[in-house]
Design an enzyme around this catalytic site. Structure first.
Site, mmCIF file in Angstrom:
data_model
loop_
_atom_site.group_PDB
_atom_site.id
_atom_site.type_symbol
_atom_site.label_atom_id
_atom_site.label_comp_id
_atom_site.label_asym_id
_atom_site.label_seq_id
_atom_site.Cartn_x
_atom_site.Cartn_y
_atom_site.Cartn_z
ATOM 1 C CB CYS A 1 -0.760 0.086 1.180
ATOM 2 S SG CYS A 1 -1.868 -1.438 1.278
ATOM 3 N NE ARG B 1 4.784 1.440 0.164
ATOM 4 C CZ ARG B 1 5.630 0.936 1.101
ATOM 5 N NH1 ARG B 1 6.842 1.096 0.808
ATOM 6 N NH2 ARG B 1 5.186 0.549 2.325
ATOM 7 C CD1 TRP C 1 -0.053 -6.598 -3.290
ATOM 8 C CD2 TRP C 1 -0.158 -7.073 -1.650
ATOM 9 N NE1 TRP C 1 0.331 -7.722 -3.184
ATOM 10 C CE2 TRP C 1 0.098 -8.289 -1.518
ATOM 11 C CE3 TRP C 1 -0.789 -7.418 0.360
ATOM 12 C CZ2 TRP C 1 0.205 -8.996 -1.213
ATOM 13 C CZ3 TRP C 1 -0.294 -8.701 0.837
ATOM 14 C CH2 TRP C 1 -0.480 -9.622 0.503
ATOM 15 C CG ASN D 1 0.683 0.113 5.027
ATOM 16 O OD1 ASN D 1 0.784 -1.132 4.353
ATOM 17 N ND2 ASN D 1 1.859 0.789 4.297
ATOM 18 N N GLY D 2 -1.283 -1.112 6.536
ATOM 19 C CA GLY D 2 -0.887 -2.025 8.085
ATOM 20 C C GLY D 2 -1.849 -2.917 8.144
ATOM 21 C CD GLU E 1 17.341 -13.028 -5.916
ATOM 22 O OE1 GLU E 1 16.900 -13.926 -4.988
ATOM 23 O OE2 GLU E 1 17.312 -12.624 -6.758
ATOM 24 C CE LYS F 1 14.653 -11.044 -8.244
ATOM 25 N NZ LYS F 1 15.075 -10.838 -7.545
ATOM 26 C CD GLU G 1 10.504 -10.916 -7.225
ATOM 27 O OE1 GLU G 1 11.584 -11.618 -7.622
ATOM 28 O OE2 GLU G 1 10.150 -10.426 -6.932
ATOM 29 C CG HIS H 1 19.245 -36.638 -2.943
ATOM 30 N ND1 HIS H 1 19.631 -38.039 -2.242
ATOM 31 C CD2 HIS H 1 20.369 -36.599 -2.744
ATOM 32 C CE1 HIS H 1 20.867 -38.299 -2.567
ATOM 33 N NE2 HIS H 1 20.971 -36.596 -3.066
ATOM 34 C CE LYS I 1 11.577 -2.772 -4.724
ATOM 35 N NZ LYS I 1 12.424 -4.228 -5.176
HETATM 36 C C1 F6R Z 1 12.121 -10.208 -4.636
HETATM 37 C C2 F6R Z 1 11.715 -9.440 -3.789
HETATM 38 C C3 F6R Z 1 11.363 -10.077 -2.712
HETATM 39 C C4 F6R Z 1 12.366 -9.492 -0.994
HETATM 40 C C5 F6R Z 1 11.740 -9.518 0.471
HETATM 41 C C6 F6R Z 1 12.158 -8.584 1.114
HETATM 42 O O1 F6R Z 1 13.003 -10.024 -6.467
HETATM 43 O O2 F6R Z 1 12.028 -7.969 -4.040
HETATM 44 O O3 F6R Z 1 11.305 -11.045 -2.299
HETATM 45 O O4 F6R Z 1 13.597 -9.178 -1.181
HETATM 46 O O5 F6R Z 1 10.405 -9.003 0.911
HETATM 47 O O6 F6R Z 1 12.128 -7.614 1.069
HETATM 48 P P1 F6R Z 1 13.595 -6.530 1.857
HETATM 49 O O7 F6R Z 1 14.950 -6.332 1.245
HETATM 50 O O8 F6R Z 1 12.913 -5.038 1.797
HETATM 51 O O9 F6R Z 1 13.367 -6.520 3.546
#
Ligand code: F6R
Length: 613
Positions: free
Chosen positions: A2, A27, A75, A101-102, A485, A489, A492, A509, A608
């Site tokens: 949010c 966000r 969100w 937000n929350g 990772e 990516k 996601e 395994h 985000k």
């Molecule tokens: C993936 C991504 C998320 C963040 C995770 C932690 O691309 O962006 O997996 O890495 O939500 O967020 P932070 O680093 O802000 O604590």
């Protein structure tokens, strides 16, 4: 999650707040809304979907302008993304508008009390109770007291802004475990969830602590405690400039941020690595913190998502070079596993935003159990940055794309700095090896710049595999986290694909049972101590007719015969290979997603900054 914006000032308010909100769209983006106080009272407009849907609606049917407003991009947590559930939420008579937000954890209880008192609710959200609670208290006391009174009733997390028909020159705001900052401009002031919203209007920011209440007028904020006690805080000037919050000609923020990495890594190293003197240093507080660690110190790294993968790389670095035992935990698990913490434990949080709810709660728990705390974080003044004993800022600039790229490589760079600093202090590495690693770190921006030259080749390979719907990503040792990772990516930002990362040695395994003709497997196989082992794993996949895409080091002629598709990256020490390998992994995800027509910067269901547990 949010985005919140509030504005008081002389500028045309609708355009001003929508512009700021656009910069927070990362966000949350399932619905958006605005409340403006104008000659008609509080006018509210909401739309389901992205902010553009709201902007378009206002374009078609303009809202009369004013000088004070709040707006929000959502969100969803409580209640589906519908117009009724979109913020702002108002009280019964539409004299108040609230954005939040929350999560208000006790909203059901509060709602039933308010319903019993005759309040009429229009949404299924937890947020609406805040508007009605303030309305209820405002029957008996001035608005500022009613706002404080209402906040005291809330359990859970909130960043909240309140607009009142009866207060044409003041907004009210407060936070608890969700981010909210104040931007102070020239005869104008903002509330915002994050700094990028206000860049371009001002760089002067007042960071708020939990349980602080702000009355915001065009001349600036007035801070008090929840009990009304006056607080004084100066604005700080943030270093980020407005260009950092714009695409600058790139089609997506993600691509821009991928390309920024030589510079952002340089920024992480800046003032800490002195290449001429082969010396590492940190700011005074962090240096003191590190110098006072016990000889028996144990590290627990906690993080979520991509930051967790950076933490896994850090585990290999720290254990290999400092002999300090390291555990790495998902913050959402750490909180509930009953970890043994004590004076000789340092809990290291890794976080881009500094606001991730589970990471913050883990830090608070660690402190309560007497552990020391350190954070590797990108956002100055964020909740985690303020909660810990010592900080290592990554200085990567604002990361706008939902998929983390430059923050990840800066986090690993910060971990490398930490490792080499401690390795030197503890005399854990042979001097020649330390010097080699130091020199490698100094040259890391250059290696990453060269890795970006793979872009055209990566794009071509991405085109070949764009129609596949399942991928494995495999790597070993330092590049096991790279495999995790890379897969994260891809799935996601390209939600039509399922991708799974594994330690290459784990394949037999279980997961290998799925391999069949043409199944794409991305191997991260740079020059390393486990290179031969990875080659054996490649051959296991090829024996089952899987299609092997291999990321390997330059100058490795033997690799060609093991790879169906080959991407070569600059050869570095194994220690740095996850940073260099991250570049083609990010580009591959980007171009596969692009070929599939995905919404790269704002993938569905994601936000985000995950400020709810
Ligand atoms: C993936 C991504 C998320 C963040 C995770 C932690 O691309 O962006 O997996 O890495 O939500 O967020 P932070 O680093 O802000 O604590």
């Amino acid at each position: 999650m949010c985005g919140i914006v509030g504005y008081v000032g002389k500028a045309p308010v609708v355009e001003t707040v929508l512009e700021a909100l656009r910069r927070l769209e990362y966000r949350g983006y399932d619905s958006a809304g605005i409340a403006v106080l104008n000659g008609r009272g509080i006018e509210v407009r909401k739309r389901v979907g992205k902010i553009e849907a709201l902007v378009e609606s206002i374009r078609r049917q303009p809202i009369r302008d004013g000088h004070i407003a709040v707006c929000h991009s959502r969100w969803a947590t409580h209640g589906e993304p519908t117009e009724a559930n979109a913020h702002p939420h108002t009280d019964c008579k539409q004299t108040l508008a609230v954005v939040h937000n929350g999560i208000v954890e006790n909203y059901a209880e509060l709602k039933s009390q308010l319903l019993a008192k005759g309040h009429r609710f229009r949404s299924q959200t937890d947020t609406e109770v805040i508007a009605h609670l303030v309305e209820e208290y405002a029957k008996r006391e001035p608005l500022d007291c009613a706002f404080r009174h209402a906040l005291k009733e809330l359990r859970g997390s909130y960043a909240v802004c309140l607009l009142s028909k009866h207060e044409p020159h003041r907004l009210f705001g407060a936070k608890n475990s969700s981010p909210l900052i104040v931007g102070v401009g020239k005869r104008e002031a903002f509330f915002a969830s994050d700094v990028p919203a206000i860049l371009g209007r001002t760089r002067r920011v007042v960071y708020l602590n939990d349980h602080e209440v702000v009355e915001l007028s065009a001349s600036g904020p007035r801070l008090t405690t929840l009990d009304g006690k006056r607080l004084h805080r100066k604005a700080t000037t943030v270093a980020w400039d407005v260009a950092a919050a714009r695409k600058e000609g790139y089609p997506h923020f993600m691509l821009k941020e991928i390309h920024e990495q030589p510079a952002t890594i340089e920024q992480t190293l800046f003032n800490r690595l002195d290449a001429g003197k082969r010396r590492l240093t940190f700011d005074r507080r962090t240096k003191q913190f590190l110098d006072r660690l016990s000889p028996n110190e144990k590290f627990i790294v906690i993080a979520c998502g991509t930051a967790y993968h950076a933490g896994l790389v850090g585990e290999y670095m720290l254990e290999e070079c400092t002999r300090i035992p390291v555990d790495v935990d998902l913050a959402s698990e750490f909180r509930y596993r009953g970890a043994q913490l004590g004076r000789d434990t340092t809990v290291i949080a890794i976080t881009q935003s500094g606001e991730t709810a589970d990471t913050l709660a883990s830090i608070q728990m660690a402190k309560a159990h007497g552990a020391k705390t350190l954070a590797i974080c990108n956002v100055m003044g964020s909740s985690i940055a303020r909660a810990v004993d010592a900080m290592l800022y990554t200085h990567a600039g604002p990361e706008i794309a939902v998929a983390s790229t430059k923050a990840y490589t800066s986090q690993i760079t910060a971990l490398a700095l930490l490792t080499l600093y401690l390795a030197k202090r503890r005399a854990c590495l042979p001097p020649a090896q330390w010097r080699r690693l130091f020199d490698g770190l100094a040259k890391l921006p250059e290696a990453v710049q060269r890795a970006l030259e793979t872009e055209r080749a990566v794009k071509a390979v991405a085109g070949e595999y764009a129609r596949a719907r399942n991928f494995y990503y495999l790597g070993r040792r330092y590049n096991y986290p790279s495999a995790l990772e890379g897969a994260l990516k891809l799935k996601e930002i390209c939600p039509v694909i399922h991708a799974e990362g594994y330690a290459a040695g784990e394949m037999k395994h279980g997961p290998i049972s799925l391999i069949r003709k043409g199944w794409p497997v991305m191997f991260v196989a740079p020059h390393s101590s486990v290179y031969e082992k990875v080659i054996s794993n490649i051959e296991e996949v090829r024996a089952r007719k899987g299609a092997c895409i291999v990321i390997a080091s330059e100058g490795d002629p033997a690799i060609k015969r093991h790879a169906d598709s080959l991407i070569t990256i600059p050869r570095t020490e194994e220690f740095f290979s996850p940073v260099v390998a991250a570049i083609p992994l990010q580009l591959f995800a980007y171009y596969v997603a692009d070929a599939n027509g995905c919404d790269i910067d704002q993938p569905p269901n994601l936000a985000k900054s995950v400020t709810v547990e």
